[in-house]
Design an enzyme around this catalytic site. Structure first.
Site, PDB file in Angstrom:
ATOM      1  N   GLN A  17      34.996  31.614  34.460  1.00  0.00           N
ATOM      2  CA  GLN A  17      35.524  31.808  33.052  1.00  0.00           C
ATOM      3  C   GLN A  17      35.303  30.258  32.566  1.00  0.00           C
ATOM      4  O   GLN A  17      35.019  29.196  33.236  1.00  0.00           O
ATOM      5  CB  GLN A  17      36.646  32.217  32.679  1.00  0.00           C
ATOM      6  CG  GLN A  17      36.835  33.550  33.169  1.00  0.00           C
ATOM      7  CD  GLN A  17      38.202  34.282  32.720  1.00  0.00           C
ATOM      8  OE1 GLN A  17      38.961  33.653  32.030  1.00  0.00           O
ATOM      9  NE2 GLN A  17      38.360  35.518  33.097  1.00  0.00           N
TER      10      GLN A  17
ATOM     11  N   GLU B 208      39.618  34.212  28.944  1.00  0.00           N
ATOM     12  CA  GLU B 208      40.645  35.465  28.884  1.00  0.00           C
ATOM     13  C   GLU B 208      42.018  34.903  28.834  1.00  0.00           C
ATOM     14  O   GLU B 208      42.064  33.597  29.339  1.00  0.00           O
ATOM     15  CB  GLU B 208      40.441  36.160  30.292  1.00  0.00           C
ATOM     16  CG  GLU B 208      41.181  37.534  30.393  1.00  0.00           C
ATOM     17  CD  GLU B 208      40.643  38.445  31.526  1.00  0.00           C
ATOM     18  OE1 GLU B 208      39.851  38.034  32.381  1.00  0.00           O
ATOM     19  OE2 GLU B 208      41.494  39.320  31.596  1.00  0.00           O
TER      20      GLU B 208
ATOM     21  N   ASN C 199      36.414  47.175  28.402  1.00  0.00           N
ATOM     22  CA  ASN C 199      35.820  46.278  29.765  1.00  0.00           C
ATOM     23  C   ASN C 199      36.193  46.827  30.993  1.00  0.00           C
ATOM     24  O   ASN C 199      37.527  47.613  31.207  1.00  0.00           O
ATOM     25  CB  ASN C 199      36.924  45.010  29.688  1.00  0.00           C
ATOM     26  CG  ASN C 199      36.635  44.144  30.815  1.00  0.00           C
ATOM     27  OD1 ASN C 199      35.601  43.697  31.154  1.00  0.00           O
ATOM     28  ND2 ASN C 199      37.556  44.174  31.590  1.00  0.00           N
ATOM     29  N   GLU C 200      35.333  46.921  31.970  1.00  0.00           N
ATOM     30  CA  GLU C 200      35.391  47.582  33.097  1.00  0.00           C
ATOM     31  C   GLU C 200      36.288  48.718  33.120  1.00  0.00           C
ATOM     32  O   GLU C 200      37.348  48.835  33.674  1.00  0.00           O
ATOM     33  CB  GLU C 200      35.935  46.481  33.899  1.00  0.00           C
ATOM     34  CG  GLU C 200      35.256  45.295  34.351  1.00  0.00           C
ATOM     35  CD  GLU C 200      35.738  44.284  35.519  1.00  0.00           C
ATOM     36  OE1 GLU C 200      36.705  44.709  35.944  1.00  0.00           O
ATOM     37  OE2 GLU C 200      34.689  43.485  35.853  1.00  0.00           O
TER      38      GLU C 200
ATOM     39  N   TYR D 161      30.257  39.302  40.406  1.00  0.00           N
ATOM     40  CA  TYR D 161      30.972  38.188  41.219  1.00  0.00           C
ATOM     41  C   TYR D 161      30.468  37.912  42.538  1.00  0.00           C
ATOM     42  O   TYR D 161      29.993  38.713  43.128  1.00  0.00           O
ATOM     43  CB  TYR D 161      32.283  38.151  40.958  1.00  0.00           C
ATOM     44  CG  TYR D 161      32.894  38.240  39.652  1.00  0.00           C
ATOM     45  CD1 TYR D 161      33.253  36.732  39.093  1.00  0.00           C
ATOM     46  CD2 TYR D 161      33.184  39.321  39.075  1.00  0.00           C
ATOM     47  CE1 TYR D 161      33.804  36.694  37.824  1.00  0.00           C
ATOM     48  CE2 TYR D 161      33.912  39.110  37.665  1.00  0.00           C
ATOM     49  CZ  TYR D 161      34.254  37.765  37.357  1.00  0.00           C
ATOM     50  OH  TYR D 161      34.768  37.703  35.733  1.00  0.00           O
TER      51      TYR D 161
ATOM     52  N   GLU E  55      30.211  39.004  32.635  1.00  0.00           N
ATOM     53  CA  GLU E  55      31.175  38.334  33.745  1.00  0.00           C
ATOM     54  C   GLU E  55      30.357  38.087  34.891  1.00  0.00           C
ATOM     55  O   GLU E  55      29.551  38.983  35.380  1.00  0.00           O
ATOM     56  CB  GLU E  55      32.227  39.270  34.089  1.00  0.00           C
ATOM     57  CG  GLU E  55      33.232  39.271  33.001  1.00  0.00           C
ATOM     58  CD  GLU E  55      34.610  40.080  33.286  1.00  0.00           C
ATOM     59  OE1 GLU E  55      34.863  39.871  34.482  1.00  0.00           O
ATOM     60  OE2 GLU E  55      35.169  40.593  32.535  1.00  0.00           O
TER      61      GLU E  55
END
Ligand code: AHR
Length: 501
Positions: free
Chosen positions: A353, A25, A172-173, A248, A304
């Site tokens: 990432q 990103e 995204n999200e 996460y 992710e």
């Protein structure tokens, strides 16, 4: 003693290479400094891409790369990042660190990076603050070879031939930074936006990825599928090829997160227990997907994942720069084994990432480069890419209890490649105890052809001064006996065995 029985007569599913994918990103020093230094940099580069980084990434066989975000994707306007560099807009990256984004890395640079890496391309479009026209024109700019305004613009900017988009993310999200939408609102927008993600080359269809849930938001998964499910298979194919999931690991929760390098044994186990939660997430979201798509045509795309700690002291909090210890090797080993085991449904996953951000495989400082413990696990596991998952069963494994957290002593996955070679990846989660495991087979006998281990003191990590404190080392604590293989796994370790008949 633990026993691992491998049913080498039962191939369960194919492990998509894309499960070993990555995410880059416009965030902190991931793209700028970490990957792209520009053609005029003193750091050796090819067309602006760091040679050391590209070479290191090629060794772990990056199958696919997602770009430009993340949250950045829903603020990214692709036309800012094309054309002569001096004319590109300079702006503030409001989402990440408030630094100047000069747009010197844009569409052309991304496709050049993927060319150098030899990987598939995953472009994430902007639904949150972009228009249907903008998204549609981006796809036209990148992939159309005929006569059209966007194809002409691409040619004018020096790229005659269209590129290939393998995967396209429609937002995204969108439940959060991508527009704070409710699932039914996003699902309707998905229907609309994806319509204009045109497949200009039927021989190279773009696989479309719908924005999925945050962690255990099962309501999101169900609602999005409900609003879109009249496009039932086979029409679903080409309408929605993947549904994403983000998760996460924050050892101390979202607010506090916790240090990357300073933790006690209780937090070690808490972190690993949280990594193991991925299994429940994939299973439960998968069950909902099964109701709408029993033939499993829609891939679960965990684009992710990784450990997210408090950033390193003294660094920009918006850069999400963190160290990476043996604990991260275990987070990676555990998670990748879960994806392997669910490879009937999980078709792609992208570690967050790739460089200098969150659970990165590489860290850079000026011209220096460090491979993290996570990098070495990806190197060990590369043999699973494209192999057949075999049925395997662990017995004789107890649970380790640490306060309210419980983890099994071992986790594993086994695959067979096209040459009949088995890859066994097995993690010892114990912070202090070695564990013996005996491997047996449904048919035939195997010898260890190659074996490596990544292990060390729980907090061990690589620095620019000591870059090889944790590395992949030869693993010799194994012996064959009457068609079985016994291995003694050190505490806090990720072991990979390659077995030949
Ligand atoms: O990876 C960092 C951020 O985490 C991404 O931009 C966003 O999608 C997620 O919340």
């Amino acid at each position: 003693m633990a026993k691992l029985h491998i049913n080498n007569l039962k191939r369960v599913s194919t492990i998509a290479p894309e499960i070993y994918g990555h995410f880059s990103e416009h965030l902190g020093r991931c793209i700028y400094e970490g990957i792209f230094v520009g053609e005029n940099s003193e750091i050796p580069n090819v067309n602006g891409m760091r040679t050391d980084v590209v070479e290191a990434l090629k060794e772990i066989r990056i199958p696919v790369l997602r770009w430009p975000g993340g949250c950045f994707a829903d603020e990214y306007h692709w036309k800012d990042g094309i054309g002569p560099k001096e004319g590109r807009k300079k702006m503030i990256n409001t989402h990440w660190g408030g630094v100047v984004e000069d747009n010197s890395f844009g569409t052309h640079e991304f496709f050049e990076l993927c060319r150098q890496l030899g990987c598939k391309t995953y472009v994430n479009g902007n639904v949150g603050s972009g228009t249907v026209q903008e998204m549609s024109e981006w796809v036209e700019y990148i992939t159309f070879n005929g006569i059209s305004p966007m194809a002409e613009l691409r040619k004018k900017n020096g790229q005659e031939e269209a590129w290939r988009i393998d995967y396209f993310g429609v937002g995204n999200e969108n439940w959060g930074c991508g527009g704070n939408m409710r699932p039914s609102c996003y699902a309707d927008l998905y229907r609309r936006y994806q319509t204009y993600v045109r497949n200009y080359d039927p021989a190279a269809p773009i696989l479309k990825i719908c924005g999925g849930a945050n962690v255990d938001d099962y309501h999101w998964t169900r609602t999005v599928l409900d609003v879109t499910h009249d496009h039932t298979p086979p029409q679903f194919h080409g309408f929605m090829d993947g549904l994403s999931l983000h998760y996460y690991v924050h050892p101390e929760g979202w607010e506090i997160k916790g240090s990357a390098t300073e933790f006690d044994e209780a937090v070690w186990y808490k972190t690993l227990a949280k990594a193991l939660f991925m299994d429940e997430l994939v299973t439960r979201h998968g069950h909902i997907m099964d109701e709408y798509d029993p033939e499993k045509r829609i891939g679960m795309i965990v684009d992710e994942w990784g450990a997210w700690y408090t950033c390193e002291p003294g660094t920009n909090p918006g850069f999400l720069y963190q160290q990476n210890t043996v604990r991260d090797a275990l987070v990676a080993g555990i998670t990748l084994n879960i994806f392997n085991k669910h490879s009937d449904r999980v078709k792609m996953a992208c570690l967050a990432q790739m460089v200098n951000v969150l659970q990165a495989v590489l860290l850079t400082e000026g011209e220096k480069l460090v491979k993290t413990p996570t990098y070495h696990v990806f190197h060990q596991y590369r043999h699973h890419q494209g192999a057949a998952l075999l049925e395997s069963t662990l017995t004789g494994v107890s649970e380790i209890e640490a306060g309210e957290w419980k983890v099994p002593e071992l986790t594993e996955a086994v695959s067979e490649d096209g040459d009949g070679i088995l890859t066994v990846t097995i993690n010892n989660l114990s912070a202090s105890e070695e564990k013996t495991v005996e491997l047996s087979f449904a048919e035939g006998a195997y010898q260890v052809a190659e074996a490596t281990v990544v292990s060390g003191e729980l907090h061990a990590h690589n620095t620019f001064e000591a870059p090889e404190t944790v590395k992949e080392e030869a693993f010799t604590a194994h012996r064959s006996e009457a068609g079985r293989i016994k291995a003694v796994l050190p505490p806090a370790s990720v072991t990979m065995l390659r077995l030949k008949k």
